[in-house]
Design a protein around this motif. Structure first.
Motif, PDB file in Angstrom:
ATOM      1  N   PHE A  13     -39.188 -25.744 -90.470  1.00 36.66           N
ATOM      2  CA  PHE A  13     -39.903 -26.673 -90.830  1.00 36.66           C
ATOM      3  C   PHE A  13     -41.074 -27.317 -89.600  1.00 36.66           C
ATOM      4  O   PHE A  13     -41.973 -27.507 -89.679  1.00 36.66           O
ATOM      5  N   ASP A  14     -40.141 -27.330 -88.490  1.00 43.31           N
ATOM      6  CA  ASP A  14     -40.862 -27.785 -87.333  1.00 43.31           C
ATOM      7  C   ASP A  14     -41.924 -26.860 -86.945  1.00 43.31           C
ATOM      8  O   ASP A  14     -43.054 -27.225 -86.565  1.00 43.31           O
ATOM      9  N   ALA A  15     -41.585 -25.714 -87.193  1.00 40.28           N
ATOM     10  CA  ALA A  15     -42.583 -24.679 -86.624  1.00 40.28           C
ATOM     11  C   ALA A  15     -43.674 -24.646 -87.690  1.00 40.28           C
ATOM     12  O   ALA A  15     -44.988 -24.497 -86.956  1.00 40.28           O
TER      13      ALA A  15
ATOM     14  N   ASN B 102     -47.763 -26.223 -86.430  1.00 37.07           N
ATOM     15  CA  ASN B 102     -49.142 -25.380 -86.355  1.00 37.07           C
ATOM     16  C   ASN B 102     -50.214 -26.428 -86.841  1.00 37.07           C
ATOM     17  O   ASN B 102     -51.453 -25.854 -86.723  1.00 37.07           O
ATOM     18  N   ALA B 103     -49.849 -27.534 -87.373  1.00 38.80           N
ATOM     19  CA  ALA B 103     -50.992 -28.579 -87.903  1.00 38.80           C
ATOM     20  C   ALA B 103     -51.665 -29.137 -86.471  1.00 38.80           C
ATOM     21  O   ALA B 103     -50.736 -29.615 -85.738  1.00 38.80           O
ATOM     22  N   ARG B 104     -52.782 -29.358 -86.398  1.00 37.20           N
ATOM     23  CA  ARG B 104     -53.590 -29.840 -85.386  1.00 37.20           C
ATOM     24  C   ARG B 104     -54.097 -30.984 -85.527  1.00 37.20           C
ATOM     25  O   ARG B 104     -54.308 -31.928 -84.642  1.00 37.20           O
TER      26      ARG B 104
ATOM     27  N   ALA C 251     -52.020 -31.534 -91.287  1.00 42.39           N
ATOM     28  CA  ALA C 251     -50.519 -32.162 -91.577  1.00 42.39           C
ATOM     29  C   ALA C 251     -50.482 -32.211 -93.174  1.00 42.39           C
ATOM     30  O   ALA C 251     -49.321 -31.854 -93.685  1.00 42.39           O
ATOM     31  N   ARG C 252     -51.304 -32.937 -93.656  1.00 40.73           N
ATOM     32  CA  ARG C 252     -51.257 -33.262 -94.944  1.00 40.73           C
ATOM     33  C   ARG C 252     -51.350 -31.994 -95.901  1.00 40.73           C
ATOM     34  O   ARG C 252     -50.577 -31.713 -96.803  1.00 40.73           O
ATOM     35  N   GLU C 253     -52.297 -31.158 -95.431  1.00 40.90           N
ATOM     36  CA  GLU C 253     -52.196 -29.996 -96.142  1.00 40.90           C
ATOM     37  C   GLU C 253     -51.144 -29.020 -95.977  1.00 40.90           C
ATOM     38  O   GLU C 253     -50.545 -28.255 -97.046  1.00 40.90           O
TER      39      GLU C 253
END
Length: 180
Positions: free
Chosen positions: A74-76, A80-82, A87-89
């Motif tokens: 989950f953390d990984a 990856n969201a920048r 992050a929403r997507e």
């Protein structure tokens, strides 16, 4: 008189824990026994009491391994969201694209039922949820992370039970409302 040579097996405990998860996935916690786990791990039955204080200790260590693995994944994924939009997507993808495979979902459901019956084991779920919220807090406030975590768990469960029930557009809308 010759003595039997002890078999060197440094991975035995880990193998037993992994076998416990397999047994739980097939038979549920209620059908998990030392004998079934020993057979699945291909170890002598005596290894069970050597490495674990009892069946609850064995089950809790197995669930601890499971939740740690899922939290790392989950953390990984969230790592990856920048941007906040990324992050929403990512949250939409976690819910709609089956972040957890069927085995992990089955085991998570067994974990929830287990901690409902063994309140002393609730730390397994509270620690897991805290790790997931920590990953969400990279991008969102703690309050929003709590809401997103609840949405992820609930909507994912609905989609597991009824695939596609909560579609990507609906999730995207919910995530937007929670995060703006």
């Amino acid at each position: 008189m010759a003595t039997a040579k002890r078999r060197h097996d440094p991975d035995r405990k880990d193998r037993i824990i992994e076998a416990t998860l397999e047994v739980i996935a097939v038979h549920g916690v209620s059908g998990t026994t030392h004998r079934r786990v020993a057979e699945a791990a291909d170890v002598p039955l005596g290894s069970m009491t050597y490495h674990f204080a009892g069946i609850d200790d064995l089950v809790q260590q197995a669930f601890s391994k499971l939740t740690a693995e899922i939290a790392v994944q989950f953390d990984a994924v969230l790592g990856n969201a920048r941007t906040v939009d990324d992050a929403r997507e990512t949250v939409v993808g976690i819910i709609c694209d089956g972040f957890l495979n069927d085995r992990h979902t089955t085991l998570a459901l067994e974990l929830y039922a287990y901690v409902a019956r063994v309140p002393d084991a609730r730390r397994l779920t509270t620690d897991w949820m805290a790790e997931c919220r920590k990953a969400l807090e990279r991008h969102f406030t703690p309050e929003i992370a709590i809401g997103l975590d609840a949405l992820i768990e609930g909507a994912s469960l609905h989609n597991y039970m009824n695939p596609g029930l909560v579609g990507a557009d609906a999730v995207r809308s919910m995530v937007a409302r929670l995060t703006t």
